[in-house]
Motif scaffolding. Structure first.
Motif, PDB file in Angstrom:
ATOM      1  N   GLN A  98       0.823  -1.206   0.000  1.00 34.16           N
ATOM      2  CA  GLN A  98       0.000   0.000   0.000  1.00 34.16           C
ATOM      3  C   GLN A  98       0.865   1.268   0.000  1.00 34.16           C
ATOM      4  OE1 GLN A  98      -3.156   0.155  -0.618  1.00 34.16           O
ATOM      5  NE2 GLN A  98      -3.311  -2.070  -0.614  1.00 34.16           N
ATOM      6  N   LYS A  99       1.996   1.229   0.703  1.00 34.61           N
ATOM      7  CA  LYS A  99       2.909   2.370   0.703  1.00 34.61           C
ATOM      8  C   LYS A  99       3.478   2.582  -0.697  1.00 34.61           C
ATOM      9  CE  LYS A  99       6.546   4.744   3.031  1.00 34.61           C
ATOM     10  NZ  LYS A  99       6.318   5.908   2.227  1.00 34.61           N
ATOM     11  N   GLY A 100       3.780   1.502  -1.401  1.00 30.83           N
ATOM     12  CA  GLY A 100       4.263   1.609  -2.779  1.00 30.83           C
ATOM     13  C   GLY A 100       3.225   2.245  -3.683  1.00 30.83           C
ATOM     14  N   ARG A 101       1.964   1.839  -3.530  1.00 35.26           N
ATOM     15  CA  ARG A 101       0.884   2.438  -4.331  1.00 35.26           C
ATOM     16  C   ARG A 101       0.726   3.922  -4.006  1.00 35.26           C
ATOM     17  NH1 ARG A 101      -2.761  -1.234  -6.966  1.00 35.26           N
ATOM     18  NH2 ARG A 101      -4.319   0.421  -6.916  1.00 35.26           N
ATOM     19  N   GLN A 102       0.798   4.249  -2.722  1.00 34.54           N
ATOM     20  CA  GLN A 102       0.667   5.645  -2.311  1.00 34.54           C
ATOM     21  C   GLN A 102       1.813   6.489  -2.886  1.00 34.54           C
ATOM     22  OE1 GLN A 102       1.016   6.152   1.906  1.00 34.54           O
ATOM     23  NE2 GLN A 102       0.349   8.273   1.859  1.00 34.54           N
ATOM     24  N   ASP A 103       3.037   5.978  -2.844  1.00 29.90           N
ATOM     25  CA  ASP A 103       4.177   6.719  -3.385  1.00 29.90           C
ATOM     26  C   ASP A 103       4.074   6.868  -4.897  1.00 29.90           C
ATOM     27  OD1 ASP A 103       5.175   7.106  -0.883  1.00 29.90           O
ATOM     28  OD2 ASP A 103       6.880   5.751  -1.086  1.00 29.90           O
ATOM     29  N   ALA A 104       3.480   5.895  -5.578  1.00 27.99           N
ATOM     30  CA  ALA A 104       3.279   6.028  -7.023  1.00 27.99           C
ATOM     31  C   ALA A 104       2.299   7.160  -7.325  1.00 27.99           C
ATOM     32  CB  ALA A 104       2.762   4.713  -7.611  1.00 27.99           C
ATOM     33  N   ARG A 105       1.273   7.302  -6.496  1.00 26.85           N
ATOM     34  CA  ARG A 105       0.316   8.402  -6.692  1.00 26.85           C
ATOM     35  C   ARG A 105       1.005   9.758  -6.492  1.00 26.85           C
ATOM     36  NH1 ARG A 105      -2.763   5.064  -3.180  1.00 26.85           N
ATOM     37  NH2 ARG A 105      -4.099   3.698  -4.389  1.00 26.85           N
ATOM     38  N   LEU A 106       1.984   9.792  -5.586  1.00 25.79           N
ATOM     39  CA  LEU A 106       2.681  11.039  -5.299  1.00 25.79           C
ATOM     40  C   LEU A 106       3.795  11.353  -6.303  1.00 25.79           C
ATOM     41  CD1 LEU A 106       3.111  10.763  -1.420  1.00 25.79           C
ATOM     42  CD2 LEU A 106       1.616  12.326  -2.655  1.00 25.79           C
ATOM     43  N   HIS A 107       4.545  10.337  -6.717  1.00 27.49           N
ATOM     44  CA  HIS A 107       5.783  10.571  -7.452  1.00 27.49           C
ATOM     45  C   HIS A 107       5.764  10.177  -8.929  1.00 27.49           C
ATOM     46  CE1 HIS A 107       7.727  11.675  -3.744  1.00 27.49           C
ATOM     47  NE2 HIS A 107       7.381  10.532  -3.196  1.00 27.49           N
ATOM     48  N   TYR A 108       4.708   9.544  -9.410  1.00 27.72           N
ATOM     49  CA  TYR A 108       4.664   9.183 -10.833  1.00 27.72           C
ATOM     50  C   TYR A 108       3.526   9.951 -11.479  1.00 27.72           C
ATOM     51  CZ  TYR A 108       4.597   6.680 -15.194  1.00 27.72           C
ATOM     52  OH  TYR A 108       4.657   6.379 -16.530  1.00 27.72           O
ATOM     53  N   ASN A 109       3.852  10.821 -12.455  1.00 24.84           N
ATOM     54  CA  ASN A 109       2.789  11.624 -13.061  1.00 24.84           C
ATOM     55  C   ASN A 109       2.376  11.136 -14.442  1.00 24.84           C
ATOM     56  OD1 ASN A 109       4.826  12.571 -14.733  1.00 24.84           O
ATOM     57  ND2 ASN A 109       5.006  14.520 -13.685  1.00 24.84           N
ATOM     58  N   GLY A 110       3.222  10.424 -15.164  1.00 19.21           N
ATOM     59  CA  GLY A 110       2.832   9.866 -16.459  1.00 19.21           C
ATOM     60  C   GLY A 110       2.683  10.865 -17.581  1.00 19.21           C
ATOM     61  N   THR A 111       3.196  12.066 -17.414  1.00 22.52           N
ATOM     62  CA  THR A 111       3.075  13.086 -18.449  1.00 22.52           C
ATOM     63  C   THR A 111       3.771  12.659 -19.730  1.00 22.52           C
ATOM     64  OG1 THR A 111       3.004  14.765 -16.732  1.00 22.52           O
ATOM     65  CG2 THR A 111       3.487  15.530 -18.955  1.00 22.52           C
ATOM     66  N   LYS A 161       2.547  -1.384  -9.879  1.00 20.07           N
ATOM     67  CA  LYS A 161       1.148  -1.630 -10.240  1.00 20.07           C
ATOM     68  C   LYS A 161       0.393  -0.302 -10.372  1.00 20.07           C
ATOM     69  CE  LYS A 161      -2.755  -4.018 -10.516  1.00 20.07           C
ATOM     70  NZ  LYS A 161      -3.164  -4.542 -11.781  1.00 20.07           N
ATOM     71  N   GLN A 162       0.522   0.562  -9.363  1.00 23.59           N
ATOM     72  CA  GLN A 162      -0.191   1.834  -9.386  1.00 23.59           C
ATOM     73  C   GLN A 162       0.348   2.750 -10.488  1.00 23.59           C
ATOM     74  OE1 GLN A 162      -2.894   2.658  -7.604  1.00 23.59           O
ATOM     75  NE2 GLN A 162      -3.001   4.565  -8.758  1.00 23.59           N
ATOM     76  N   ALA A 163       1.671   2.778 -10.657  1.00 23.76           N
ATOM     77  CA  ALA A 163       2.264   3.621 -11.701  1.00 23.76           C
ATOM     78  C   ALA A 163       1.842   3.134 -13.085  1.00 23.76           C
ATOM     79  CB  ALA A 163       3.786   3.616 -11.569  1.00 23.76           C
ATOM     80  N   HIS A 164       1.719   1.819 -13.265  1.00 18.84           N
ATOM     81  CA  HIS A 164       1.286   1.287 -14.554  1.00 18.84           C
ATOM     82  C   HIS A 164      -0.169   1.656 -14.830  1.00 18.84           C
ATOM     83  CE1 HIS A 164       0.607  -2.215 -17.498  1.00 18.84           C
ATOM     84  NE2 HIS A 164       1.265  -1.265 -18.118  1.00 18.84           N
ATOM     85  N   ASN A 165      -1.005   1.567 -13.814  1.00 21.15           N
ATOM     86  CA  ASN A 165      -2.401   1.985 -13.983  1.00 21.15           C
ATOM     87  C   ASN A 165      -2.480   3.452 -14.408  1.00 21.15           C
ATOM     88  OD1 ASN A 165      -3.260  -0.539 -13.218  1.00 21.15           O
ATOM     89  ND2 ASN A 165      -3.782   0.042 -11.128  1.00 21.15           N
ATOM     90  N   ARG A 166      -1.693   4.289 -13.753  1.00 22.58           N
ATOM     91  CA  ARG A 166      -1.691   5.714 -14.101  1.00 22.58           C
ATOM     92  C   ARG A 166      -1.147   5.917 -15.515  1.00 22.58           C
ATOM     93  NH1 ARG A 166      -0.054  10.396 -10.042  1.00 22.58           N
ATOM     94  NH2 ARG A 166      -2.178   9.935  -9.424  1.00 22.58           N
ATOM     95  N   LYS A 167      -0.116   5.159 -15.882  1.00 23.69           N
ATOM     96  CA  LYS A 167       0.465   5.299 -17.217  1.00 23.69           C
ATOM     97  C   LYS A 167      -0.539   4.907 -18.300  1.00 23.69           C
ATOM     98  CE  LYS A 167       4.548   4.162 -19.906  1.00 23.69           C
ATOM     99  NZ  LYS A 167       5.804   3.406 -19.945  1.00 23.69           N
ATOM    100  N   ILE A 168      -1.295   3.842 -18.058  1.00 25.68           N
ATOM    101  CA  ILE A 168      -2.321   3.419 -19.025  1.00 25.68           C
ATOM    102  C   ILE A 168      -3.367   4.531 -19.189  1.00 25.68           C
ATOM    103  CG2 ILE A 168      -4.233   1.802 -19.397  1.00 25.68           C
ATOM    104  CD1 ILE A 168      -2.443  -0.362 -18.109  1.00 25.68           C
ATOM    105  N   GLY A 169      -3.792   5.105 -18.085  1.00 28.19           N
ATOM    106  CA  GLY A 169      -4.762   6.201 -18.145  1.00 28.19           C
ATOM    107  C   GLY A 169      -4.219   7.407 -18.908  1.00 28.19           C
ATOM    108  N   LYS A 170      -2.971   7.766 -18.646  1.00 25.40           N
ATOM    109  CA  LYS A 170      -2.368   8.901 -19.343  1.00 25.40           C
ATOM    110  C   LYS A 170      -2.181   8.594 -20.832  1.00 25.40           C
ATOM    111  CE  LYS A 170      -1.669  11.773 -15.891  1.00 25.40           C
ATOM    112  NZ  LYS A 170      -1.868  13.198 -15.840  1.00 25.40           N
ATOM    113  N   ALA A 171      -1.834   7.342 -21.161  1.00 26.36           N
ATOM    114  CA  ALA A 171      -1.695   6.972 -22.568  1.00 26.36           C
ATOM    115  C   ALA A 171      -3.050   7.068 -23.274  1.00 26.36           C
ATOM    116  CB  ALA A 171      -1.118   5.564 -22.700  1.00 26.36           C
TER     117      ALA A 171
END
Length: 195
Positions: A98-111, A161-171
């Protein structure tokens, strides 16, 4: 007598020229150098591998030890890992995930994924954004993450996992933007008066 003094002087000069210090970095890399000064934050040295006279600077936090040409050593104990990091600690795997998912929300933007997807729509159609979205981001490439957490596989799994979900959304957003711009361009070119 002059001949013997000349030979002795030549040997001493050769010894001085060959003597060098070795800076051992924390990552194990060794630099052959002539250390000029050790300040509170930096080590200033001349590179032994080149003939230039430029002073180089290296942060003390990157250095484990200096082996001086005279055989003495200086170890920077403040840069050694503390004993608490060497102890085996039991960490809840779910909490680290869960901490990894939370840090992905904070530190991975997918721009980058969004901009790349928008640009590749023109070159490869929908295949470009699909490929961009399929490539999983790696936690080890994000310098903002704590190094100790990257040693925990549950943390890494949660982050990726969380960063990949965000990346798919940004793509997907990039695909929509690229398609919209393409359709708008096509409409404007069709509607513009002919020459």
């Amino acid at each position: 007598m002059k001949k013997h003094l000349l030979i002795l002087l030549s040997c001493l000069l050769a010894q001085v020229a060959m003597s060098q210090d070795v800076i051992v970095k924390i990552n194990g890399e060794e630099l052959k150098a002539n250390v000029q000064e050790i300040t509170t934050t930096d080590i200033i040295y001349l590179s032994a591998d080149t003939t230039d006279t430029l002073n180089y600077s290296l942060a003390k936090t990157e250095v484990f030890m200096i082996r001086f040409a005279n055989g003495t050593k200086e170890v920077f104990t403040e840069n050694l890992p503390s004993e608490t990091t060497n102890e085996t600690t039991i960490v809840d795997p779910v909490m680290m995930y869960q901490k990894g998912r939370q840090d992905a929300r904070l530190h991975y933007n997918g721009t980058g994924a969004m901009l790349g997807s928008a640009a590749t729509v023109f070159l490869a159609g929908p295949v470009g954004p699909i490929i961009i979205g399929a490539v999983k981001p790696r936690a080890r490439y994000n310098k903002a993450l704590p190094a100790a957490s990257l040693q925990d596989p549950n943390y890494v799994k949660g982050y990726e996992k969380q960063a990949h979900n965000r990346k798919i959304g940004k793509a997907a957003i990039g695909f929509g933007v690229g398609t919209g711009v393409g359709v708008l361009y096509l409409l404007l070119s069709v509607m513009s008066p002919g020459k």
